[in-house]
Write a protein that holds these residues in place. Structure first.
Motif, PDB file in Angstrom:
ATOM      1  N   PRO A  58       5.291   1.126  29.929  1.00 34.93           N
ATOM      2  CA  PRO A  58       5.136   1.671  28.574  1.00 34.93           C
ATOM      3  C   PRO A  58       6.474   1.713  27.839  1.00 34.93           C
ATOM      4  N   ILE A  59       6.415   2.066  26.562  1.00 37.12           N
ATOM      5  CA  ILE A  59       7.603   2.376  25.761  1.00 37.12           C
ATOM      6  C   ILE A  59       7.470   3.831  25.335  1.00 37.12           C
ATOM      7  N   VAL A  60       8.557   4.575  25.443  1.00 35.73           N
ATOM      8  CA  VAL A  60       8.586   5.972  25.002  1.00 35.73           C
ATOM      9  C   VAL A  60       9.520   6.056  23.804  1.00 35.73           C
ATOM     10  N   SER A  61       9.026   6.622  22.705  1.00 34.84           N
ATOM     11  CA  SER A  61       9.780   6.692  21.447  1.00 34.84           C
ATOM     12  C   SER A  61       9.940   8.152  21.024  1.00 34.84           C
ATOM     13  N   VAL A  62      11.186   8.561  20.762  1.00 33.72           N
ATOM     14  CA  VAL A  62      11.511   9.950  20.403  1.00 33.72           C
ATOM     15  C   VAL A  62      12.088   9.961  18.988  1.00 33.72           C
ATOM     16  N   SER A  63      11.527  10.788  18.117  1.00 32.84           N
ATOM     17  CA  SER A  63      11.995  10.873  16.732  1.00 32.84           C
ATOM     18  C   SER A  63      12.735  12.182  16.500  1.00 32.84           C
ATOM     19  N   LEU A  64      13.856  12.104  15.768  1.00 35.53           N
ATOM     20  CA  LEU A  64      14.701  13.269  15.491  1.00 35.53           C
ATOM     21  C   LEU A  64      15.145  13.237  14.029  1.00 35.53           C
ATOM     22  N   GLY A  65      15.274  14.406  13.434  1.00 35.96           N
ATOM     23  CA  GLY A  65      15.784  14.473  12.068  1.00 35.96           C
ATOM     24  C   GLY A  65      14.682  14.298  11.043  1.00 35.96           C
ATOM     25  N   LEU A  66      15.006  13.588   9.953  1.00 35.29           N
ATOM     26  CA  LEU A  66      14.046  13.445   8.849  1.00 35.29           C
ATOM     27  C   LEU A  66      12.749  12.793   9.319  1.00 35.29           C
ATOM     28  N   THR A  67      11.651  13.223   8.739  1.00 38.81           N
ATOM     29  CA  THR A  67      10.340  12.652   9.054  1.00 38.81           C
ATOM     30  C   THR A  67      10.219  11.253   8.459  1.00 38.81           C
ATOM     31  N   ALA A  68       9.678  10.353   9.248  1.00 39.88           N
ATOM     32  CA  ALA A  68       9.455   8.975   8.787  1.00 39.88           C
ATOM     33  C   ALA A  68       7.973   8.651   8.840  1.00 39.88           C
ATOM     34  N   THR A  69       7.593   7.631   8.098  1.00 44.20           N
ATOM     35  CA  THR A  69       6.225   7.117   8.159  1.00 44.20           C
ATOM     36  C   THR A  69       6.205   5.905   9.075  1.00 44.20           C
ATOM     37  N   PHE A  70       5.533   6.087  10.213  1.00 36.76           N
ATOM     38  CA  PHE A  70       5.363   5.009  11.190  1.00 36.76           C
ATOM     39  C   PHE A  70       4.177   4.164  10.759  1.00 36.76           C
ATOM     40  N   LEU A  71       4.354   2.867  10.730  1.00 37.90           N
ATOM     41  CA  LEU A  71       3.290   1.926  10.365  1.00 37.90           C
ATOM     42  C   LEU A  71       2.769   1.335  11.666  1.00 37.90           C
ATOM     43  N   PHE A  72       1.511   1.645  11.945  1.00 35.86           N
ATOM     44  CA  PHE A  72       0.947   1.298  13.244  1.00 35.86           C
ATOM     45  C   PHE A  72      -0.200   0.332  12.999  1.00 35.86           C
ATOM     46  N   GLY A  73       0.078  -0.960  13.182  1.00 32.58           N
ATOM     47  CA  GLY A  73      -0.861  -2.005  12.794  1.00 32.58           C
ATOM     48  C   GLY A  73      -1.726  -2.485  13.942  1.00 32.58           C
ATOM     49  N   GLY A  74      -2.090  -3.740  13.853  1.00 35.14           N
ATOM     50  CA  GLY A  74      -2.969  -4.329  14.858  1.00 35.14           C
ATOM     51  C   GLY A  74      -2.301  -5.512  15.540  1.00 35.14           C
ATOM     52  N   LEU A  75      -3.109  -6.310  16.222  1.00 30.42           N
ATOM     53  CA  LEU A  75      -2.552  -7.430  16.974  1.00 30.42           C
ATOM     54  C   LEU A  75      -2.194  -8.600  16.071  1.00 30.42           C
ATOM     55  N   ALA A  76      -2.703  -8.598  14.819  1.00 34.41           N
ATOM     56  CA  ALA A  76      -2.313  -9.618  13.838  1.00 34.41           C
ATOM     57  C   ALA A  76      -1.403  -8.976  12.800  1.00 34.41           C
ATOM     58  N   ARG A  77      -0.377  -9.707  12.363  1.00 33.84           N
ATOM     59  CA  ARG A  77       0.587  -9.175  11.409  1.00 33.84           C
ATOM     60  C   ARG A  77      -0.098  -8.690  10.134  1.00 33.84           C
ATOM     61  N   ALA A  78      -1.204  -9.367   9.765  1.00 34.95           N
ATOM     62  CA  ALA A  78      -1.887  -9.041   8.502  1.00 34.95           C
ATOM     63  C   ALA A  78      -2.778  -7.796   8.619  1.00 34.95           C
ATOM     64  N   ASP A  79      -3.026  -7.273   9.822  1.00 36.16           N
ATOM     65  CA  ASP A  79      -3.881  -6.077   9.967  1.00 36.16           C
ATOM     66  C   ASP A  79      -3.252  -4.907   9.221  1.00 36.16           C
ATOM     67  N   LYS A  80      -4.086  -4.195   8.460  1.00 32.09           N
ATOM     68  CA  LYS A  80      -3.560  -3.083   7.660  1.00 32.09           C
ATOM     69  C   LYS A  80      -3.136  -1.947   8.582  1.00 32.09           C
ATOM     70  N   PRO A  81      -1.852  -1.527   8.515  1.00 26.87           N
ATOM     71  CA  PRO A  81      -1.397  -0.479   9.435  1.00 26.87           C
ATOM     72  C   PRO A  81      -1.902   0.918   9.069  1.00 26.87           C
ATOM     73  N   GLN A  82      -2.156   1.740  10.107  1.00 29.27           N
ATOM     74  CA  GLN A  82      -2.296   3.196   9.917  1.00 29.27           C
ATOM     75  C   GLN A  82      -0.910   3.728   9.570  1.00 29.27           C
ATOM     76  N   ARG A  83      -0.862   4.812   8.807  1.00 31.67           N
ATOM     77  CA  ARG A  83       0.416   5.471   8.500  1.00 31.67           C
ATOM     78  C   ARG A  83       0.445   6.805   9.220  1.00 31.67           C
ATOM     79  N   VAL A  84       1.435   7.013  10.063  1.00 30.94           N
ATOM     80  CA  VAL A  84       1.525   8.214  10.888  1.00 30.94           C
ATOM     81  C   VAL A  84       2.889   8.859  10.648  1.00 30.94           C
ATOM     82  N   ALA A  85       2.908  10.148  10.303  1.00 37.95           N
ATOM     83  CA  ALA A  85       4.188  10.839  10.113  1.00 37.95           C
ATOM     84  C   ALA A  85       4.791  11.150  11.480  1.00 37.95           C
ATOM     85  N   LEU A  86       6.055  10.782  11.672  1.00 37.45           N
ATOM     86  CA  LEU A  86       6.775  11.145  12.896  1.00 37.45           C
ATOM     87  C   LEU A  86       7.887  12.109  12.518  1.00 37.45           C
TER      88      LEU A  86
END
Ligand code: MD6
Ligand code: FE
Length: 213
Positions: free
Chosen positions: A142-170
């Motif tokens: 797996p990959i483990v990702s840790v966010s610190l400081g200002l909140t960012a919008t993570f774009l979480f898409g699909g297996l194709a580049r064109a798939d519309k990403p979900q937007r998740v606040a980290l």
């Protein structure tokens, strides 16, 4: 309850197949994590690397561990040595390796032993374009990702580049663990909004832990 306490309550979510958000998971050790990042980046300072296509990244990066992720005109890869100093990347501080291992275990991956930790620094306007992580030799880890400081919008898409990403606040202290099918999805970070975090200042820091070698 104070608003501060409320905002640190865990928000555990499933983002997709094989991806878990552990809200606030890093908060109990966040001061030691920030101290460790300061020590690593004193020895291996943040730098804005160039992509193979010749663009300078808006995100500044450093690494610790046996391998560090680098990019230059020759391509993306993991390298044992910091190209700026010619010296090995700083060792991965125990507090960081231990946090990554505990988060992975909490998400169902026992015995995660990362050998690479990429440290990303975003200031206002910095972003990360949609990409897939596929430079690691064995992608069953797996990959483990840790966010610190200002909140960012993570774009979480699909297996194709064109798939519309979900937007998740980290937010500060959030940890995301992903593996399995999710490991190949396109993802990125929307341009960071300006702000001031009480502990981390006018920036967002992100750590991604991998077994790269
Ligand atoms: C970031 N993260 O959060 C960029 N990649 O600043 C990533 O690119 C990433 O968070 C693979 C797995 C988790 C991630
Ligand atoms: Fe990534």
């Amino acid at each position: 309850m104070s608003p501060d306490l409320f905002s640190t309550l865990p928000r555990d979510e499933t983002l997709g197949e094989d991806a878990r958000l552990l809200g606030g998971f890093a908060l109990p050790v966040v001061n030691d994590v920030l101290t460790a990042i300061a020590a690593v980046t004193a020895a291996a300072p943040f730098r804005q690397m160039v992509t193979p296509g010749g663009y300078r990244m808006s995100v500044a990066m450093s690494n610790c561990g046996a391998a560090g992720w680098v990019t230059d005109r020759k391509g993306y890869r993991y390298a044992p040595v910091d190209p700026d100093s010619g010296k090995p990347w700083p060792a991965m501080p125990t507090v960081l390796a231990d946090l990554a291992q505990r988060a992975a275990a909490a998400a169902g991956y026992a015995d995660f032993a990362p050998d690479a930790c990429l440290i990303n620094r975003y200031v206002a306007g910095a972003r990360m374009a949609l990409h897939q992580d596929k430079d690691e030799r064995d992608q069953t880890h797996p990959i483990v990702s840790v966010s610190l400081g200002l909140t960012a919008t993570f774009l979480f898409g699909g297996l194709a580049r064109a798939d519309k990403p979900q937007r998740v606040a980290l937010a500060h202290g959030d940890v995301v663990v992903w593996g399995g099918a999710t490991r190949r999805v396109f993802h990125g970070i929307a341009p960071l909004k300006a702000g001031e975090h009480p502990l981390v200042g006018a920036q967002r820091l992100n750590l991604t832990f991998r077994k790269a070698l």
